[in-house]
Design an enzyme around this catalytic site. Structure first.
Site, PDB file in Angstrom:
ATOM      1  N   GLU A 154      61.789  53.619  40.099  1.00 49.73           N
ATOM      2  CA  GLU A 154      60.681  52.832  39.559  1.00 49.73           C
ATOM      3  C   GLU A 154      59.385  53.642  39.551  1.00 49.73           C
ATOM      4  O   GLU A 154      59.054  54.313  40.535  1.00 49.73           O
ATOM      5  CB  GLU A 154      60.504  51.570  40.411  1.00 49.73           C
TER       6      GLU A 154
ATOM      7  N   LYS B 126      57.046  45.607  33.568  1.00 54.28           N
ATOM      8  CA  LYS B 126      57.404  44.650  34.613  1.00 54.28           C
ATOM      9  C   LYS B 126      56.598  43.362  34.418  1.00 54.28           C
ATOM     10  O   LYS B 126      55.373  43.399  34.321  1.00 54.28           O
ATOM     11  CB  LYS B 126      57.107  45.266  35.979  1.00 54.28           C
TER      12      LYS B 126
ATOM     13  N   CYS C 237      62.791  46.421  40.265  1.00 57.15           N
ATOM     14  CA  CYS C 237      62.559  45.907  41.613  1.00 57.15           C
ATOM     15  C   CYS C 237      62.751  44.394  41.690  1.00 57.15           C
ATOM     16  O   CYS C 237      63.800  43.874  41.329  1.00 57.15           O
ATOM     17  CB  CYS C 237      61.174  46.346  42.062  1.00 57.15           C
TER      18      CYS C 237
END
Length: 349
Positions: free
Chosen positions: A48, A130, A164
């Site tokens: 990430e 995200k 995540c």
């Protein structure tokens, strides 16, 4: 889905960024791409926001002290498209390999946690952000939108990606499942929170593999002791920057195809037998014969978020078309209205 008989070799990379020299992280990425290609991999997944580095400083420092580090991240963040994406594109095309890379994306005055997917010909086929940064990350990144909840066709098959704790949003995962992803690329920062983070990560990715009936290729980052000490000299805070690594490759049956990597740097490589997707979905297809859309369904707004929406010319309001009525009818209506008003006034009194 005709995945039977097809094999895909995938690689998951667990390496440290070059925090002292952020341009060095890109060099590490390009070298790892060529190493994976040399091992016969057709897909390689990185951690990430690996380029230039995950903002570990924001996890151990209070917001009032993070200004200089945050500005430095702005300075080295990735503009898409730009020199970084061009370099990764060349490496992907040279190795004929699909690349999933996490970056800190800079879009003018904002930073975003972005996932980039490059096809084997070097073309960038997906840029997503995200949708909800987690906890300390909200001081660093803006929010993404539903346009990135998308599965793309690549040389290795239908590929989706989440970062995540997006995996803890079941509807985000379901949005990708409905698009029949065959390979899911997941990315975590690694070197955070301690062993419990890695244990939770394993549960999360194995569950998604089972529920989606797809392969999961997960990559986490790694920090050396010298890097941890450079981020914070406080031994108590340093504990928060160790552990939490779980680079892994999981089958649609929830099995590890190779032992996961929980410490140090390395690269996992495994062959994905795409026939296992049908084997799993024959038993349980969450978006097919096992779904109940008449009871449970997902509403997804997949439009890109925009700060400015052009105003449209107002639509003319059509004049009401009167129905043919006699004067007597109109008089009756007026009398009825007067009667109702009188009743309401009497009730109020």
């Amino acid at each position: 889905m005709s995945a039977g008989g097809r094999m895909v070799r995938a690689a998951a990379v667990q390496i440290a960024p070059d925090i002292a020299r952020p341009d060095g992280t890109l060099e590490r990425v390009c070298n790892a791409i060529m190493e994976a290609a040399a091992k016969g991999a057709q897909l390689v997944v990185f951690p990430e926001t690996f380029v230039p580095y995950y903002p570990y400083f924001s996890f151990v420092h209070p917001p009032v002290l993070t200004g200089p580090d945050h500005l430095r991240l702005y300075e080295h963040a990735v503009v898409v498209p730009g020199p970084v994406t061009q370099a990764v594109s060349r490496a992907a095309a040279s190795g004929r390999i699909v690349v999933v890379l996490g970056v800190n994306e800079r879009d003018h005055g904002s930073l975003y946690n972005a996932q980039l997917v490059f096809d084997a010909d070097g073309s960038m086929v997906l840029k997503r952000r995200k949708i909800t940064p987690t906890y300390h990350e909200r001081m660093i990144w803006g929010q993404g939108d539903g346009s990135g909840l998308r599965v793309v066709e690549t040389a290795v098959g239908r590929l989706g990606a989440l970062a995540c704790w997006e995996h803890y949003n079941p509807l985000a995962r379901y949005a990708l499942m409905t698009q029949h992803e065959e390979i899911h690329a997941s990315q975590f920062p690694g070197s955070m929170v301690g062993p419990i983070f890695g244990e939770q990560m394993e549960v999360t990715i194995r569950h998604h593999a089972l529920e989606s009936g797809c392969f999961v290729v997960n990559a986490t980052g790694w920090l050396s002791e010298a890097q941890i000490e450079a981020i914070t000299p406080d031994p108590k805070l340093q504990k928060g920057l160790r552990g939490g690594c779980h680079t892994a490759i999981v089958s649609p049956e929830g099995k590890h195809l190779v032992p996961p990597l929980t410490e140090g740097e390395g690269m996992l490589v495994a062959d994905l037998d795409m026939a296992l997707i049908t084997k799993r979905k024959r038993m349980m297809d969450s978006v097919g014969h096992y779904a109940r859309p008449e009871l449970l369904s997902l509403q997804l707004d997949n439009r890109p978020a925009r700060a400015v929406v052009p105003a449209l010319d107002p639509m003319p309001v059509p004049s009401p078309i009167p129905s043919p009525r006699s004067d007597a009818h109109e008089a009756d209506d007026a009398a009825d209205l007067d009667h109702r008003i009188a009743v309401l006034r009497g009730s109020a009194g």
